[in-house]
Scaffold this motif. Structure first.
Motif, PDB file in Angstrom:
ATOM      1  N   SER A  40      -5.032  -2.186  27.736  1.00 14.50           N
ATOM      2  CA  SER A  40      -4.013  -1.229  28.181  1.00 14.50           C
ATOM      3  C   SER A  40      -4.139  -0.991  29.680  1.00 14.50           C
ATOM      4  O   SER A  40      -5.244  -0.895  30.221  1.00 14.50           O
ATOM      5  CB  SER A  40      -4.169   0.099  27.436  1.00 14.50           C
ATOM      6  OG  SER A  40      -3.964  -0.075  26.054  1.00 14.50           O
ATOM      7  N   LYS A  44       0.521  -6.092  32.210  1.00 11.67           N
ATOM      8  CA  LYS A  44       1.341  -7.078  31.505  1.00 11.67           C
ATOM      9  C   LYS A  44       2.774  -6.579  31.270  1.00 11.67           C
ATOM     10  O   LYS A  44       3.737  -7.324  31.487  1.00 11.67           O
ATOM     11  CB  LYS A  44       0.675  -7.492  30.186  1.00 11.67           C
ATOM     12  CG  LYS A  44       0.300  -6.369  29.242  1.00 11.67           C
ATOM     13  CD  LYS A  44      -0.509  -6.897  28.067  1.00 11.67           C
ATOM     14  CE  LYS A  44      -0.770  -5.806  27.023  1.00 11.67           C
ATOM     15  NZ  LYS A  44      -1.653  -4.739  27.551  1.00 11.67           N
ATOM     16  N   THR A  45       2.928  -5.314  30.839  1.00 12.10           N
ATOM     17  CA  THR A  45       4.274  -4.795  30.606  1.00 12.10           C
ATOM     18  C   THR A  45       5.025  -4.587  31.919  1.00 12.10           C
ATOM     19  O   THR A  45       6.228  -4.855  32.003  1.00 12.10           O
ATOM     20  CB  THR A  45       4.207  -3.474  29.813  1.00 12.10           C
ATOM     21  OG1 THR A  45       3.667  -3.737  28.512  1.00 12.10           O
ATOM     22  CG2 THR A  45       5.591  -2.864  29.649  1.00 12.10           C
ATOM     23  N   THR A  46       4.333  -4.154  32.944  1.00 10.54           N
ATOM     24  CA  THR A  46       4.966  -4.009  34.261  1.00 10.54           C
ATOM     25  C   THR A  46       5.486  -5.353  34.747  1.00 10.54           C
ATOM     26  O   THR A  46       6.611  -5.454  35.261  1.00 10.54           O
ATOM     27  CB  THR A  46       3.966  -3.432  35.281  1.00 10.54           C
ATOM     28  OG1 THR A  46       3.538  -2.148  34.842  1.00 10.54           O
ATOM     29  CG2 THR A  46       4.606  -3.310  36.649  1.00 10.54           C
ATOM     30  N   LEU A  48       6.381  -7.914  32.907  1.00 11.08           N
ATOM     31  CA  LEU A  48       7.536  -8.259  32.079  1.00 11.08           C
ATOM     32  C   LEU A  48       8.791  -7.538  32.568  1.00 11.08           C
ATOM     33  O   LEU A  48       9.855  -8.142  32.722  1.00 11.08           O
ATOM     34  CB  LEU A  48       7.247  -7.895  30.622  1.00 11.08           C
ATOM     35  CG  LEU A  48       8.270  -8.373  29.592  1.00 11.08           C
ATOM     36  CD1 LEU A  48       8.008  -9.834  29.245  1.00 11.08           C
ATOM     37  CD2 LEU A  48       8.218  -7.521  28.327  1.00 11.08           C
ATOM     38  N   LYS A  49       8.657  -6.229  32.833  1.00 12.98           N
ATOM     39  CA  LYS A  49       9.823  -5.420  33.207  1.00 12.98           C
ATOM     40  C   LYS A  49      10.332  -5.734  34.611  1.00 12.98           C
ATOM     41  O   LYS A  49      11.502  -5.453  34.919  1.00 12.98           O
ATOM     42  CB  LYS A  49       9.488  -3.937  33.075  1.00 12.98           C
ATOM     43  CG  LYS A  49       9.314  -3.487  31.620  1.00 12.98           C
ATOM     44  CD  LYS A  49       9.024  -2.001  31.523  1.00 12.98           C
ATOM     45  CE  LYS A  49       8.964  -1.560  30.063  1.00 12.98           C
ATOM     46  NZ  LYS A  49       8.675  -0.106  29.941  1.00 12.98           N
ATOM     47  N   ILE A  85      12.140  -4.705  22.388  1.00 10.77           N
ATOM     48  CA  ILE A  85      11.030  -3.778  22.588  1.00 10.77           C
ATOM     49  C   ILE A  85      10.472  -3.307  21.254  1.00 10.77           C
ATOM     50  O   ILE A  85      11.121  -3.441  20.210  1.00 10.77           O
ATOM     51  CB  ILE A  85      11.452  -2.564  23.444  1.00 10.77           C
ATOM     52  CG1 ILE A  85      12.611  -1.817  22.775  1.00 10.77           C
ATOM     53  CG2 ILE A  85      11.831  -2.996  24.846  1.00 10.77           C
ATOM     54  CD1 ILE A  85      13.007  -0.533  23.500  1.00 10.77           C
ATOM     55  N   GLN A  86       9.289  -2.745  21.298  1.00 12.79           N
ATOM     56  CA  GLN A  86       8.621  -2.290  20.073  1.00 12.79           C
ATOM     57  C   GLN A  86       9.431  -1.212  19.360  1.00 12.79           C
ATOM     58  O   GLN A  86       9.525  -1.187  18.148  1.00 12.79           O
ATOM     59  CB  GLN A  86       7.228  -1.749  20.415  1.00 12.79           C
ATOM     60  CG  GLN A  86       6.442  -1.277  19.196  1.00 12.79           C
ATOM     61  CD  GLN A  86       5.021  -0.867  19.558  1.00 12.79           C
ATOM     62  OE1 GLN A  86       4.499  -1.268  20.581  1.00 12.79           O
ATOM     63  NE2 GLN A  86       4.394  -0.083  18.721  1.00 12.79           N
ATOM     64  N   ASP A 164       8.553  -7.068  24.340  1.00  9.70           N
ATOM     65  CA  ASP A 164       7.472  -6.145  24.656  1.00  9.70           C
ATOM     66  C   ASP A 164       6.890  -5.566  23.371  1.00  9.70           C
ATOM     67  O   ASP A 164       7.424  -4.625  22.795  1.00  9.70           O
ATOM     68  CB  ASP A 164       7.999  -5.020  25.559  1.00  9.70           C
ATOM     69  CG  ASP A 164       6.874  -4.177  26.152  1.00  9.70           C
ATOM     70  OD1 ASP A 164       5.704  -4.442  25.828  1.00  9.70           O
ATOM     71  OD2 ASP A 164       7.161  -3.257  26.919  1.00  9.70           O
ATOM     72  N   GLU A 165       5.812  -6.187  22.900  1.00  7.12           N
ATOM     73  CA  GLU A 165       5.164  -5.810  21.636  1.00  7.12           C
ATOM     74  C   GLU A 165       6.207  -5.601  20.539  1.00  7.12           C
ATOM     75  O   GLU A 165       6.264  -4.546  19.911  1.00  7.12           O
ATOM     76  CB  GLU A 165       4.302  -4.551  21.824  1.00  7.12           C
ATOM     77  CG  GLU A 165       3.170  -4.772  22.814  1.00  7.12           C
ATOM     78  CD  GLU A 165       2.090  -3.705  22.728  1.00  7.12           C
ATOM     79  OE1 GLU A 165       1.806  -3.247  21.606  1.00  7.12           O
ATOM     80  OE2 GLU A 165       1.542  -3.339  23.773  1.00  7.12           O
ATOM     81  N   VAL A 196       4.810  -9.744  25.415  1.00  4.15           N
ATOM     82  CA  VAL A 196       3.652  -8.877  25.626  1.00  4.15           C
ATOM     83  C   VAL A 196       3.023  -8.532  24.291  1.00  4.15           C
ATOM     84  O   VAL A 196       3.715  -8.161  23.328  1.00  4.15           O
ATOM     85  CB  VAL A 196       4.056  -7.595  26.376  1.00  4.15           C
ATOM     86  CG1 VAL A 196       2.921  -6.565  26.330  1.00  4.15           C
ATOM     87  CG2 VAL A 196       4.408  -7.903  27.820  1.00  4.15           C
TER      88      VAL A 196
END
Length: 384
Positions: A40, A44-46, A48-49, A85-86, A164-165, A196
């Motif tokens: 965490s 990784k998410t940043t 992706l976005k 997204i999740q 994203d997950e 992600v």
């Protein structure tokens, strides 16, 4: 298909600057799934976005199909990128058909075309369009909603998908089913996907490549087998876990390890023949019995063949199991452990015997990859 060049994001806070993504440079070839993996807060998410500008980059560039996206309008960029997204994010006041066709309608597709697309995608995600298209998200289970989220991302047939997950909130059983269905879809659609995840097993199962992040930096980008066999540093090694050799069981197919040298008997053979053949092949416990179509039907134990007269058809026992050539070593290992056996006959798509797999062969195959990686890591450098 996707290329990131020194992509960087710095967030300004009251306590100072925070580098969320630090000069990320990587490429994802067309038609592949690349998993962004790490603890965490690793960036990784940043990362992706920043690709679809949900988070605007501080510096660096994103190229899609060779085009620098910095010159594109944000709306045009996002309409050409599927996003899952999740939390799924379906519109609760829209029917499933309206949710799926949201982007095609924005793009000006005519009604016949986008409705046909919705029905086509419902078939792809294994949901009956006649049953579900007129329902609302609240009438679906979480797993069904997640499938609709994937369908919506695919609606305008984008070349790139960001996920994203996407399966993180689904229970383990449905999650495995959806993962399998998504991989089957990907075999046909060949989308380029950045995905992600925080789950190492999911990354190994889903990814053609895995990118390991730490503290905003890209540490290693490798194919799953290379990653598990040759982690770049102690962080990657510890993140993958002590059982990384076992994780490779999901990557290797039975067909990679099968031995075609297998002794068999037929139902009409005598037990004396079975005993002789066991000696020829060095089988200590039993031998496989096949029918005229070369399909496995049982096994003849040495203990029976050495003490009894007669024919194999009258003295065979059930098989502990069989394994398909396309199955993973993990499945083969599971069957062997459950049935307390050290070998399994291998069958092809027609159910015919084409060899055998043993625990020893699996151990040697897995170990060879690690030994090769270790030799490469310790080999002295050579120069001109």
């Amino acid at each position: 298909m996707i290329r990131l060049e020194n992509l960087t994001k710095i967030f300004e806070t009251q306590k100072g600057s925070v580098i969320a993504a630090d000069h990320i440079t990587m490429e994802v070839p067309s038609g592949e799934i690349c998993i962004l993996l790490g603890p965490s807060g690793c960036g990784k998410t940043t990362t992706l976005k920043m690709i679809n500008r949900i988070v605007p980059p501080t510096s660096g560039k994103v190229f899609i199909e060779g085009e620098d996206t910095s010159g594109m309008q944000t709306e045009d960029l996002r309409r050409n990128i599927g996003y899952v997204i999740q939390q799924i994010g379906l519109f609760p006041n829209m029917t499933i058909e309206e949710n799926i066709t949201a982007v095609p309608r924005l793009l000006g597709w005519d009604a016949k075309r986008y409705r046909e697309r919705a029905r086509e995608l419902m078939d792809v995600i294994a949901m009956d369009p006649n049953i579900y298209l007129n329902r609302y998200p609240s009438e679906l289970s979480g797993g069904q909603q997640q499938r609709i989220g994937v369908a919506r991302a695919l609606a305008a047939d984008p070349p790139v998908m960001l996920m994203d997950e996407p399966f993180g909130a689904i229970d383990p059983i449905n999650r495995a089913v959806i993962q399998d269905e998504f991989l089957k879809m990907q075999q046909a659609l060949k989308k380029t996907i950045l995905f992600v995840s925080h789950d190492i097993d999911e990354a190994i199962k889903m990814g053609d490549r895995i990118a390991i992040f730490r503290a905003g930096r890209l540490v290693q980008l490798s194919e799953p087998d290379d990653l598990l066999a040759a982690p770049k540093d102690e962080f990657v090694e510890s993140f993958l876990g002590d059982d990384r050799a076992l994780k490779r069981l999901n990557l290797v197919r039975v067909g990679d390890v099968v031995s075609s040298d297998i002794g068999t008997v037929n139902p009409g053979d005598t037990l004396a023949t079975a005993l002789k053949r066991m000696d020829e092949y060095g089988y200590q416990l039993s031998i496989l019995m096949v029918n005229e179509q070369n399909e496995p039907v049982g096994m003849v134990p040495r203990s029976v063949a050495s003490l009894t007269r007669g024919y194999c058809r009258d003295h065979f026992q059930p098989l502990p199991g069989t394994i398909h050539m396309g199955d993973s070593l993990r499945k083969a290992t599971s069957i062997m452990f459950a049935e307390d056996t050290t070998w399994l006959p291998c069958i092809d798509d027609n159910g015919k015997v084409c060899g055998q797999i043993t625990q020893r062969a699996m151990t040697r195959h897995l170990g060879a990859r690690f030994r090769a990686a270790a030799r490469t890591a310790t080999a002295p450098a050579t120069g001109a």
